[in-house]
Write a protein that holds these residues in place. Structure first.
Motif, short mmCIF file in Angstrom:
data_model
loop_
_atom_site.label_atom_id
_atom_site.label_comp_id
_atom_site.label_asym_id
_atom_site.label_seq_id
_atom_site.Cartn_x
_atom_site.Cartn_y
_atom_site.Cartn_z
N LYS A 1 0.31 3.30 -8.80
CA LYS A 1 -0.45 2.39 -9.65
C LYS A 1 -1.90 2.80 -9.63
O LYS A 1 -2.43 3.19 -8.60
N VAL A 2 -2.54 2.72 -10.77
CA VAL A 2 -3.97 2.97 -10.86
C VAL A 2 -4.65 1.69 -11.32
O VAL A 2 -4.00 0.78 -11.81
N GLY A 3 -5.93 1.64 -11.15
CA GLY A 3 -6.66 0.46 -11.60
C GLY A 3 -6.98 -0.47 -10.45
O GLY A 3 -7.17 -0.04 -9.32
N ASP A 4 -7.02 -1.75 -10.74
CA ASP A 4 -7.40 -2.78 -9.78
C ASP A 4 -6.47 -2.77 -8.57
O ASP A 4 -5.31 -3.16 -8.66
N ALA A 5 -6.98 -2.34 -7.44
CA ALA A 5 -6.18 -2.25 -6.22
C ALA A 5 -5.78 -3.62 -5.68
O ALA A 5 -4.86 -3.73 -4.88
N THR A 6 -6.48 -4.67 -6.10
CA THR A 6 -6.16 -6.00 -5.59
C THR A 6 -5.11 -6.72 -6.42
O THR A 6 -4.61 -7.76 -6.01
N ALA A 7 -4.76 -6.18 -7.57
CA ALA A 7 -3.72 -6.80 -8.41
C ALA A 7 -2.35 -6.47 -7.84
O ALA A 7 -2.11 -5.36 -7.37
N PRO B 1 2.46 9.83 -19.58
CA PRO B 1 1.63 10.89 -18.99
C PRO B 1 0.17 10.49 -18.78
O PRO B 1 -0.49 11.00 -17.89
N LYS B 2 -0.35 9.57 -19.58
CA LYS B 2 -1.75 9.16 -19.40
C LYS B 2 -1.94 8.48 -18.06
O LYS B 2 -2.95 8.67 -17.39
N GLN B 3 -0.95 7.69 -17.65
CA GLN B 3 -1.03 7.01 -16.35
C GLN B 3 -1.07 8.04 -15.23
O GLN B 3 -1.84 7.92 -14.30
N VAL B 4 -0.23 9.07 -15.31
CA VAL B 4 -0.18 10.10 -14.28
C VAL B 4 -1.50 10.85 -14.24
O VAL B 4 -2.05 11.10 -13.17
N ALA B 5 -2.04 11.21 -15.40
CA ALA B 5 -3.30 11.96 -15.45
C ALA B 5 -4.41 11.15 -14.81
O ALA B 5 -5.19 11.69 -14.01
N SER B 6 -4.52 9.87 -15.11
CA SER B 6 -5.59 9.07 -14.52
C SER B 6 -5.38 8.89 -13.02
O SER B 6 -6.33 8.83 -12.26
N MET B 7 -4.12 8.82 -12.58
CA MET B 7 -3.84 8.70 -11.15
C MET B 7 -4.27 9.97 -10.43
O MET B 7 -4.91 9.93 -9.39
N LEU B 8 -3.94 11.13 -11.00
CA LEU B 8 -4.31 12.40 -10.38
C LEU B 8 -5.83 12.58 -10.34
O LEU B 8 -6.37 13.11 -9.37
N LEU B 9 -6.52 12.14 -11.34
CA LEU B 9 -7.98 12.25 -11.37
C LEU B 9 -8.62 11.37 -10.31
O LEU B 9 -9.70 11.68 -9.80
N SER B 10 -7.94 10.27 -9.93
CA SER B 10 -8.52 9.38 -8.93
C SER B 10 -8.31 9.85 -7.51
O SER B 10 -8.86 9.32 -6.58
N LEU B 11 -7.46 10.89 -7.32
CA LEU B 11 -7.19 11.39 -5.96
C LEU B 11 -8.31 12.19 -5.43
O LEU B 11 -9.08 12.79 -5.47
N SER C 1 0.83 -1.21 0.00
CA SER C 1 0.00 0.00 0.00
C SER C 1 0.86 1.26 0.00
O SER C 1 0.57 2.22 -0.72
N ILE C 2 1.92 1.25 0.78
CA ILE C 2 2.83 2.41 0.81
C ILE C 2 3.46 2.61 -0.56
O ILE C 2 3.48 3.73 -1.08
N PHE C 3 3.98 1.55 -1.15
CA PHE C 3 4.63 1.65 -2.46
C PHE C 3 3.64 2.07 -3.54
O PHE C 3 3.96 2.85 -4.43
N ARG C 4 2.43 1.53 -3.45
CA ARG C 4 1.42 1.80 -4.48
C ARG C 4 1.04 3.28 -4.54
O ARG C 4 0.72 3.81 -5.59
N TRP C 5 1.08 3.95 -3.41
CA TRP C 5 0.68 5.35 -3.36
C TRP C 5 1.85 6.32 -3.32
O TRP C 5 1.65 7.53 -3.26
#
Length: 133
Positions: A81-87, A123-133, A72-76
């Motif tokens: 990482k975005v998407g399925d939190a259980t993967a 950059p798409k990964q970063v944008a989707s991560m920021l939108l999920s915050l 969890s610490i590394f993921r955030w």
């Protein structure tokens, strides 16, 4: 590394960035985890509770609590990482396996540096991560 902020150009070397983070010179001589082959999922068994079914491998289900917290610490932070939190992606599993006792040291700075580079290149990964915050 070079970047532009509000029209002002900046640059920093990996060595200088490591100094700013308080990492010693020895860190830059250590192995770059990004150049290593990821750990095969079958070898992640040590991360899971003894009673966890094999179907849990590759996911966060059944992880020992200490590995689940570290994930969890590394993921955030270090490996966002975005998407399925259980993967449990292979690069996260690899990092979790490398921080075990008796593992050879790796370069923390190179890990951070290459994650910054990957973020810039994706950059798409970063944008989707920021939108999920």
């Amino acid at each position: 590394m070079k970047w532009l902020t509000e029209g002002v150009r900046h640059k920093i070397s990996m060595t200088r960035f490591a100094e700013m983070l308080g990492l010693d010179d020895e860190d830059l001589t250590r192995t770059n985890m990004h150049s290593e082959a990821p750990i095969p999922m079958i070898k992640t068994k040590f991360m899971y509770a003894k009673d966890a079914p094999r179907t849990c491998m590759g996911s966060t289900h059944g992880l020992h609590p200490n590995y689940k917290v570290l994930y969890s610490i590394f993921r955030w932070s270090l490996l966002p990482k975005v998407g399925d939190a259980t993967a449990l992606p292979s690069k996260h599993a690899h990092l979790l396996s490398r921080i075990r006792y008796h593992q050879p040291p790796f370069s923390v700075m190179k890990l951070i540096w290459y994650e910054i580079a990957n973020t810039i290149l994706e950059p798409k990964q970063v944008a989707s991560m920021l939108l999920s915050l």
